[in-house]
Design a protein around this motif. Structure first.
Motif, mmCIF file in Angstrom:
data_model
loop_
_atom_site.group_PDB
_atom_site.id
_atom_site.type_symbol
_atom_site.label_atom_id
_atom_site.label_comp_id
_atom_site.label_asym_id
_atom_site.label_seq_id
_atom_site.Cartn_x
_atom_site.Cartn_y
_atom_site.Cartn_z
ATOM 1 N N ALA A 110 0.552 -1.501 -0.077
ATOM 2 C CA ALA A 110 -0.406 -0.181 -0.003
ATOM 3 C C ALA A 110 1.096 0.893 0.039
ATOM 4 O O ALA A 110 0.490 2.022 -0.651
ATOM 5 N N ILE A 111 1.967 1.207 1.020
ATOM 6 C CA ILE A 111 3.020 2.493 0.592
ATOM 7 C C ILE A 111 3.072 2.727 -1.148
ATOM 8 O O ILE A 111 3.368 3.826 -0.671
ATOM 9 N N GLY A 112 4.041 1.180 -1.358
ATOM 10 C CA GLY A 112 4.273 1.761 -2.739
ATOM 11 C C GLY A 112 3.641 2.438 -3.559
ATOM 12 O O GLY A 112 3.574 3.129 -4.202
ATOM 13 N N LYS A 113 2.644 1.526 -3.329
ATOM 14 C CA LYS A 113 1.350 2.445 -4.190
ATOM 15 C C LYS A 113 0.648 3.615 -4.231
ATOM 16 O O LYS A 113 1.175 4.549 -4.727
ATOM 17 N N VAL A 114 0.831 4.724 -2.688
ATOM 18 C CA VAL A 114 0.869 5.830 -2.773
ATOM 19 C C VAL A 114 1.978 6.576 -3.694
ATOM 20 O O VAL A 114 1.552 7.563 -3.842
ATOM 21 N N TRP A 115 3.156 6.197 -3.079
ATOM 22 C CA TRP A 115 4.321 6.489 -3.492
ATOM 23 C C TRP A 115 3.918 6.636 -5.314
ATOM 24 O O TRP A 115 4.755 7.548 -5.758
ATOM 25 N N ARG A 116 3.857 5.180 -5.935
ATOM 26 C CA ARG A 116 2.856 5.659 -7.628
ATOM 27 C C ARG A 116 2.115 6.640 -7.799
ATOM 28 O O ARG A 116 2.800 6.973 -8.784
ATOM 29 N N ASP A 117 1.294 6.735 -6.770
ATOM 30 C CA ASP A 117 0.470 7.733 -7.474
ATOM 31 C C ASP A 117 0.763 8.829 -7.511
ATOM 32 O O ASP A 117 0.493 9.726 -8.053
ATOM 33 N N LYS A 118 2.090 9.204 -6.627
ATOM 34 C CA LYS A 118 2.291 10.938 -6.271
ATOM 35 C C LYS A 118 3.789 11.162 -6.772
ATOM 36 O O LYS A 118 4.034 12.563 -6.343
ATOM 37 N N LEU A 119 4.452 9.938 -7.347
ATOM 38 C CA LEU A 119 5.573 10.652 -7.517
ATOM 39 C C LEU A 119 6.130 11.425 -8.141
ATOM 40 O O LEU A 119 6.632 12.241 -8.056
ATOM 41 N N VAL A 120 5.293 11.186 -9.865
ATOM 42 C CA VAL A 120 5.027 12.206 -10.524
ATOM 43 C C VAL A 120 5.157 14.307 -9.774
ATOM 44 O O VAL A 120 5.845 14.528 -9.961
#
Length: 200
Positions: A110-120
């Protein structure tokens, strides 16, 4: 060996231990929400002056967690996410790092998904705000009153002149009206409050 997200970070070993402690002390859903807040701060989805309210909301949502526990976890995760950004860590690598640091796999995912969603957004914001920061060495100031002007409304107006000496050797000269000074002071107090909130 330090996880990839924390390589090159000051006191990486201590931060690794703190992250392990947070992963064991904070419930899984709260960890994900704290990560969202930390990433939100870096992407400017969460304003620094609103952090106190965010901490209180998270503490209420995840009772019986106290605000100070949320604040400590947030501080840790901001440093972790900054390290991940600095080290160009992918969402999958961040999730693997979180698992290695003691988070459950579902939470790490879930933390990886948060990072994926906001990385840009985080990358764009950090790149857009990259400036050279100079240490303030000395400040000189002087108040004055306008004695004469070709505009009658300006006569008698109070002003402030500031001379800021920076570590780089540069001098910055500013002149502000009294309302501009109070607005400047208000902005500095907000910045100080935000820093104090993160520091406590």
């Amino acid at each position: 060996m330090v996880v990839r997200s924390l390589q090159g970070v000051d006191d990486a070993s201590a931060l690794e231990e703190e992250t392990r402690r947070v992963c064991h002390a904070v419930p899984p859903r709260a960890l994900v929400d704290v990560t969202k807040a930390a990433v939100g701060l870096l992407s400017q989805d969460v304003a620094a002056e609103d952090l106190g309210d965010v901490f209180e909301q998270l503490a209420a949502k995840h009772a019986p967690l106290e605000v100070k526990v949320i604040r400590a976890a947030f501080r840790t995760f901001v440093l972790l996410v900054q390290g991940a950004l600095r080290n160009n860590v992918s969402p999958d690598q961040l999730a693997a790092d979180m698992t290695e640091l003691g988070c459950e796999e579902a939470v790490a995912g879930a933390i990886g998904k948060v990072w994926r969603d906001k990385l840009v957004n985080v990358s764009r914001n950090v790149l857009g705000n990259t400036v050279t920061v100079n240490q303030l060495v000395d400040i000189q100031w002087r108040f004055g009153v306008t004695a004469s002007s070709n505009e009658l409304s300006d006569v008698g107006a109070t002003f402030l002149q500031l001379n800021l000496e920076l570590e780089s050797g540069d001098d910055v000269h500013m002149e502000m009206s009294l309302p501009q000074f109070y607005q400047f002071l208000h902005e500095m107090e907000k910045a100080n409050s935000a820093l104090a909130l993160l520091d406590s």
